[in-house]
Structures are given as C-alpha cells and as structure tokens.
Design an enzyme around this catalytic site. Structure first.
Site, PDB file in Angstrom:
ATOM      1  CG  HIS A  20      -1.967  -0.959   1.326  1.00  0.00           C
ATOM      2  ND1 HIS A  20      -2.088  -1.832   2.377  1.00  0.00           N
ATOM      3  CD2 HIS A  20      -3.009  -1.231   0.508  1.00  0.00           C
ATOM      4  CE1 HIS A  20      -3.149  -2.601   2.197  1.00  0.00           C
ATOM      5  NE2 HIS A  20      -3.726  -2.264   1.067  1.00  0.00           N
ATOM      6  CE  LYS A  44     -12.693  -6.841   1.550  1.00  0.00           C
ATOM      7  NZ  LYS A  44     -11.483  -6.342   0.888  1.00  0.00           N
ATOM      8  NE  ARG A  99      -2.970  -7.194  -4.205  1.00  0.00           N
ATOM      9  CZ  ARG A  99      -3.753  -7.185  -3.143  1.00  0.00           C
ATOM     10  NH1 ARG A  99      -3.278  -7.447  -1.971  1.00  0.00           N
ATOM     11  NH2 ARG A  99      -5.039  -6.930  -3.266  1.00  0.00           N
ATOM     12  CB  SER A 137      -4.185  -6.577   4.470  1.00  0.00           C
ATOM     13  OG  SER A 137      -3.719  -5.331   4.032  1.00  0.00           O
TER      14      SER A 137
HETATM   15  P1  ADP Z   1      -9.791  -3.668  -0.686  1.00  0.00           P
HETATM   16  O1  ADP Z   1     -10.532  -4.078   0.522  1.00  0.00           O
HETATM   17  O2  ADP Z   1     -10.439  -2.603  -1.484  1.00  0.00           O
HETATM   18  O3  ADP Z   1      -9.221  -4.798  -1.516  1.00  0.00           O
HETATM   19  P2  ADP Z   1      -7.108  -3.264   0.256  1.00  0.00           P
HETATM   20  O4  ADP Z   1      -6.765  -2.494   1.486  1.00  0.00           O
HETATM   21  O5  ADP Z   1      -6.867  -4.711   0.305  1.00  0.00           O
HETATM   22  O6  ADP Z   1      -8.560  -2.888  -0.064  1.00  0.00           O
HETATM   23  O7  ADP Z   1      -6.315  -2.685  -0.978  1.00  0.00           O
HETATM   24  C1  ADP Z   1      -6.532  -1.397  -1.485  1.00  0.00           C
HETATM   25  C2  ADP Z   1      -5.895  -1.283  -2.842  1.00  0.00           C
HETATM   26  O8  ADP Z   1      -4.491  -1.497  -2.726  1.00  0.00           O
HETATM   27  C3  ADP Z   1      -6.383  -2.312  -3.851  1.00  0.00           C
HETATM   28  O9  ADP Z   1      -6.433  -1.689  -5.117  1.00  0.00           O
HETATM   29  C4  ADP Z   1      -5.321  -3.364  -3.832  1.00  0.00           C
HETATM   30  O10 ADP Z   1      -5.252  -4.064  -5.044  1.00  0.00           O
HETATM   31  C5  ADP Z   1      -4.092  -2.519  -3.603  1.00  0.00           C
HETATM   32  N1  ADP Z   1      -2.991  -3.284  -3.033  1.00  0.00           N
HETATM   33  C6  ADP Z   1      -2.965  -3.932  -1.848  1.00  0.00           C
HETATM   34  N2  ADP Z   1      -1.786  -4.562  -1.655  1.00  0.00           N
HETATM   35  C7  ADP Z   1      -1.037  -4.288  -2.752  1.00  0.00           C
HETATM   36  C8  ADP Z   1       0.288  -4.659  -3.196  1.00  0.00           C
HETATM   37  N3  ADP Z   1       1.060  -5.461  -2.466  1.00  0.00           N
HETATM   38  N4  ADP Z   1       0.715  -4.209  -4.390  1.00  0.00           N
HETATM   39  C9  ADP Z   1      -0.079  -3.439  -5.146  1.00  0.00           C
HETATM   40  N5  ADP Z   1      -1.331  -3.056  -4.803  1.00  0.00           N
HETATM   41  C10 ADP Z   1      -1.803  -3.468  -3.642  1.00  0.00           C
END
Ligand code: ADP
Length: 178
Positions: A20, A44, A99, A137
């Site tokens: 992030h 979630k 990703r 996460s």
């Molecule tokens: P959500 O609940 O919307 O999936 P996240 O907190 O998991 O929210 O992620 C928010 C954004 O950050 C999403 O677009 C996700 O794909 C991106 N993201 C999370 N981890 C990574 C990573 N390691 N590399 C690139 N993008 C990431």
C-alpha cells in the site's frame, strides 16, 4: 475550477502494508493531492477498527518521503459509496493497486461499474515494486496469527500493532475459556 489534480485511493487497509505504502508514494507523483480513503467495511470483519486503521495509515504517512510529499497526503474514513466519496473529495482519479493477475478481474469490473456511475472520474492502476507485489493484508494477518514473521511485509510500526492485537486477542480467548 481548481487546477489541482486530486486522487482518491480507497481500500480497507487492515492493516496498511509495504505494498500500500509503495502505491501511495507512486500516486503522489501523478496527483497534486492524494486522499486515502479507509473504508469502514464491517463485512470484511477487520482486525483493526476503522479509527485504528486510519490512525495506523496516518502513522505511516508521517514517515513517508519528504515533508512536501507528506503535506499533499490526507487520510479519511468513509462509509458511503466509493464513487460518491471520491466526488465529495473533488477527485478526478481513483487510484488502485494491481498485484498479480488475480486482482485483474475484480478491479476490471469495479473500474467499469465506477465509470458508469461517473464517467468523469478515471480509475488508474499502479503496480508496486516487484518486492511488494505479492503482499496482501489478508495473508499478513494469517501469517502473524500463526506466529510467522511478517517483518518484510509491513513497517516496524505496523508490526507492533499487529503483535499487540494478536497478544490481546490471545488473552481474550484464554479468559473466555476459563
Ligand atoms: P480492498 O478491501 O479494497 O481490496 P485493500 O486495502 O486490500 O482494499 O487494498 C486497497 C488497494 O491497494 C487495492 O487496489 C489493492 O489491489 C491494492 N494493493 C494492496 N496490496 C497491494 C500490493 N502489495 N501491491 C499493489 N497493490 C496493492
């Protein structure tokens, strides 16, 4: 109309990972101001409350890059439709991280639907540095819960929050058993 380009980066951030943070840093290079939106997302079953997730993201921002960059980043929580919140913030772009291929289908659908909700706001996808690409996460939490080392995936600050939370949860479980 202001000429300032505002980006909105929504997510659950439960908790914020190095992936992030890498996306946040990249986003600051393409927008003048970046609003990070921490979605309430009760569905979630988050490990951290919304307020905690916001606080943890703010802590990360406090350690991000240089002062000029930090001044352009803001963290807010929201519980309305992502597109509506992006509009309220005056954003012209929604930033998402991509990703592996696995993210594509979901992100593709969401970007398409969001574009129908408001064709004036573009979704832009950024990729994290190779070394952060696989971080999620969800896995960080699973690994940490089972006592694995997640220090390569999150900052030392976030690591402390995770460790404390699982220690606390462990105590609660023990107390419940008695
Ligand atoms: P959500 O609940 O919307 O999936 P996240 O907190 O998991 O929210 O992620 C928010 C954004 O950050 C999403 O677009 C996700 O794909 C991106 N993201 C999370 N981890 C990574 C990573 N390691 N590399 C690139 N993008 C990431």
């Amino acid at each position: 109309m202001s000429m300032e380009r505002i980006g909105f980066y929504p997510g659950t951030f439960d908790p914020i990972t190095n992936g992030h943070t890498d996306i946040i840093l990249r986003a600051t290079k393409i927008v003048d101001r970046l609003v990070i939106g921490v979605a309430r997302n009760i569905g979630k079953g988050p490990l951290f409350s919304t307020e905690e997730r916001v606080e943890i993201v703010r802590e990360e921002i406090a350690h991000l890059a240089d002062a000029e960059t930090r001044r352009r980043v803001e963290v807010k929580s929201y519980e309305i439709l992502t597109m509506h919140f992006a509009m309220e913030q005056g954003a012209s772009v929604i930033v998402r991280g991509l990703r592996a291929v696995s993210d594509f289908e979901y992100e593709f659908q969401m970007a398409g639907m969001n574009n129908r909700l408001n064709p004036n706001i573009e979704t832009v996808f950024l990729m994290a540095n190779d070394k952060y690409q696989f971080i999620a996460s969800r896995f960080v939490k699973e690994i940490a819960q089972l006592g694995g080392d997640v220090s390569h995936f999150v900052s030392p600050r976030v690591l402390r929050h995770i460790t404390a939370r699982f220690a606390q949860n462990g105590k609660k479980k023990l107390a419940a058993k008695r």
